[in-house]
Design a protein around this motif. Structure first.
Motif, short mmCIF file in Angstrom:
data_model
loop_
_atom_site.label_atom_id
_atom_site.label_comp_id
_atom_site.label_asym_id
_atom_site.label_seq_id
_atom_site.Cartn_x
_atom_site.Cartn_y
_atom_site.Cartn_z
N GLU A 86 0.83 -1.20 0.00
CA GLU A 86 0.00 0.00 0.00
C GLU A 86 0.86 1.25 0.00
OE1 GLU A 86 -3.50 2.12 2.72
OE2 GLU A 86 -2.78 0.10 3.18
N GLU A 116 1.09 4.18 -2.94
CA GLU A 116 0.87 5.60 -2.64
C GLU A 116 2.05 6.44 -3.14
OE1 GLU A 116 0.18 5.86 1.52
OE2 GLU A 116 -1.87 5.09 1.40
N HIS A 149 2.03 7.01 -6.86
CA HIS A 149 1.02 7.94 -7.32
C HIS A 149 1.27 9.37 -6.85
CE1 HIS A 149 -1.85 4.25 -7.56
NE2 HIS A 149 -1.18 4.43 -8.69
#
Length: 213
Positions: free
Chosen positions: A205, A209, A212
């Protein structure tokens, strides 16, 4: 006199009985002494440490420096047919002591260590299938004694996660099996791979993140 020398330059053999008596013409060996001696050998034998550098930095607590003290502890344990382990109930531990050690069935011991023996150039539980050009997940099954095929994946991480999920499933089954007689070992089986799954999910995760951002 030979038996009274320090064991691997560290342990003190204070046994007050013959350690290798001859019974009916056959030499018998003391399991208590063999276990104590092997424990010290793992930590203090220079030749072995060169062959198994992962044991560098491992030690035996002073409470077990004398054989008699270790034996007094071992006779109170469920040890027959089992292996002495120092880091199942205390992950990452490097000290053999009465607080950190437990005797475990060989199946349990192998379950915790086989992943590292089988690891190659890819993540644990992963092979690359050249014909399919995909990553293959696989996991040793302690109940069937075979290797479970977990499917083919485009990404190495997905094959590794398949191994981790299967490892966790098997760990939970083992925690409820006759192989386990100590609640601390059962707790370790229930938590070890579940925790790794959570850590891996958090890492993925975080990486997503960052990509992005």
């Amino acid at each position: 006199m030979r038996e009274r020398k320090q064991v691997y330059g560290w342990g003190i053999n204070d046994a007050d009985y013959p350690l290798e008596p001859v019974v009916n013409g056959k030499r018998q060996r003391c399991n208590f002494f063999l276990t104590w001696r092997r424990m010290i050998w793992r930590c203090y034998d220079g030749k072995r440490l060169k062959e198994y550098p992962s044991y560098i930095g491992c030690s035996v607590a002073e409470e077990w420096k004398r054989f008699s003290d270790f034996k007094a502890w071992m006779v109170e344990q469920d040890w027959v047919g089992k292996h002495l382990d120092k880091d199942i109930i205390c992950p990452g531990n490097k000290v053999y002591s009465s607080q950190t050690c437990v005797f475990v069935h060989p199946t349990i011991n192998n379950f915790f260590t086989d992943a590292f023996r089988l690891r190659g150039e890819f993540m644990i539980g992963v092979r690359f299938h050249k014909g399919k050009r995909k990553f293959q997940g696989h996991c040793s099954n302690p109940f069937t004694k075979k290797v479970d095929h977990l499917g083919y994946f485009d990404r190495e991480i997905d094959a590794h996660l398949a191994w981790l999920r299967r490892k966790n499933e098997l760990a939970i089954q083992l925690s409820q099996s006759d192989y386990v007689t100590d609640d601390r070992v059962a707790d370790a089986l229930r938590s070890r791979y579940a925790q790794r799954l959570r850590q891996q999910a958090d890492q993925i995760e975080a990486e997503q993140e960052n990509s992005h951002a």
